[in-house]
Design an enzyme around this catalytic site. Structure first.
Site, PDB file in Angstrom:
ATOM      1  N   VAL A   1      33.835  36.410 -18.581  1.00  0.00           N
ATOM      2  CA  VAL A   1      32.460  36.584 -19.045  1.00  0.00           C
ATOM      3  C   VAL A   1      31.800  35.221 -19.251  1.00  0.00           C
ATOM      4  CG1 VAL A   1      30.983  37.487 -20.879  1.00  0.00           C
ATOM      5  CG2 VAL A   1      32.991  38.791 -20.135  1.00  0.00           C
ATOM      6  N   LYS A   2      30.605  35.094 -18.727  1.00  0.00           N
ATOM      7  CA  LYS A   2      29.870  33.832 -18.805  1.00  0.00           C
ATOM      8  C   LYS A   2      28.758  33.961 -19.837  1.00  0.00           C
ATOM      9  CE  LYS A   2      28.515  30.644 -15.117  1.00  0.00           C
ATOM     10  NZ  LYS A   2      27.882  30.613 -13.788  1.00  0.00           N
TER      11      LYS A   2
END
Length: 220
Positions: A82-83
Site C-alpha cells: 500500500v502506497k
C-alpha cells in the site's frame, strides 16, 4: 539493487517481466488514469504477473479513509504494497497498516527528515523523488546519499530506499553506487540500460562474419 517498473501498462509489464529483471511494480493514480481500466482490476492483474511487491496508492487524504482504502487494497493480493503520501495522516496510516502486517511504501519524499519519519512509522519503502528535485535546481542524488547514510546509522530500521522519479540511466547507476535498495524505472529507462553503441557495433561485426561462413547452428 532491485528494479521495479513504474507503470500500469500491462503489456509493458508482461514483456519486461519475461526478462527476469523486474522485481516489483509501482503505480500511482496518474499512471492508472493514463492507461485506463478499472483501478482495482488493474492492480489484481499486475499482481498476477509480477510476484514481487506491487505498490497501489490510496487516493484519500484523511487517516480514517486512507486506512480503509489501504486495508481494501491489501486484500486484493498477497503482494500488494500500500502506497501512502508523506503527510501526518499518511504516516499515521503507515504505522497502523505496518502493525497489521501490510507492507507500506511512503511516497512523495523530498527531504532526509521526511525519510527518517517514514522509517520510524514502519515504512517498508521510502520513495524519494529525485527527478522532481532536479527539475527545481536541487541535486536529487544528494538526497539519496543522505537517506542511505542515515538509515545505515540505525541498523534496526528496516525501511528500504526506493529511488523514484528516475529519468535516465545515470540516475540508476548513481543510485546503485550510493547503495539504494531499489530503483523504480519507467519502462523506457529500463530498456535504455541495455543500450550501448559498442554493443551494437560488435554484434553487427559478429553477424557479418558469421554470415560469410554460410553455416547455421540449427542446421537449416
Amino acid at each position: 539493487m532491485k528494479f521495479f517498473i513504474d507503470t500500469a501498462d500491462l503489456d509493458e509489464i508482461r514483456d519486461l517481466a519475461a526478462t527476469g529483471l523486474v522485481d516489483g511494480v509501482t503505480t500511482n493514480p496518474s499512471l492508472i488514469a493514463k492507461n485506463g481500466g478499472d483501478f482495482l482490476e488493474v492492480i489484481k492483474q499486475i499482481c498476477a504477473v509480477v510476484p514481487g511487491p506491487v505498490s497501489a496508492e490510496v487516493t484519500a487524504t484523511d487517516h480514517d479513509t486512507m486506512l480503509a482504502e489501504g486495508r481494501h487494497l491489501a486484500k486484493l493480493a498477497d503482494n500488494v504494497c500500500v502506497k501512502v503520501p508523506l503527510t501526518p495522516d499518511g504516516l499515521k496510516t503507515c504505522k497502523a497498516l505496518s502493525e497489521e502486517g501490510t507492507r507500506v511504501n511512503v511516497t512523495l519524499c523530498f527531504s532526509p527528515a521526511q525519510a527518517l519519519l517514514a522509517a520510524k512509522a514502519g515504512a517498508s519503502y521510502i520513495s524519494p523523488f529525485i527527478g522532481r528535485l532536479d527539475d527545481i535546481g536541487t541535486e536529487g542524488m544528494e538526497l539519496i546519499g543522505q537517506i542511505v547514510e542515515i538509515y545505515a546509522n540505525y541498523p534496526d530500521l528496516q525501511t528500504e530506499v526506493l529511488v523514484a522519479s528516475v529519468r535516465s540511466p545515470m540516475h540508476v547507476v548513481e543510485s546503485a553506487r550510493l547503495g539504494a535498495d531499489v530503483a523504480t524505472l519507467p519502462p523506457a529507462v529500463l530498456r535504455s540500460l541495455f543500450k550501448h553503441p559498442l554493443t551494437d557495433k560488435g554484434l553487427d561485426a559478429f553477424l557479418a562474419d558469421w554470415a560469410k561462413t554460410g553455416q547455421s547452428i540449427l542446421g537449416k
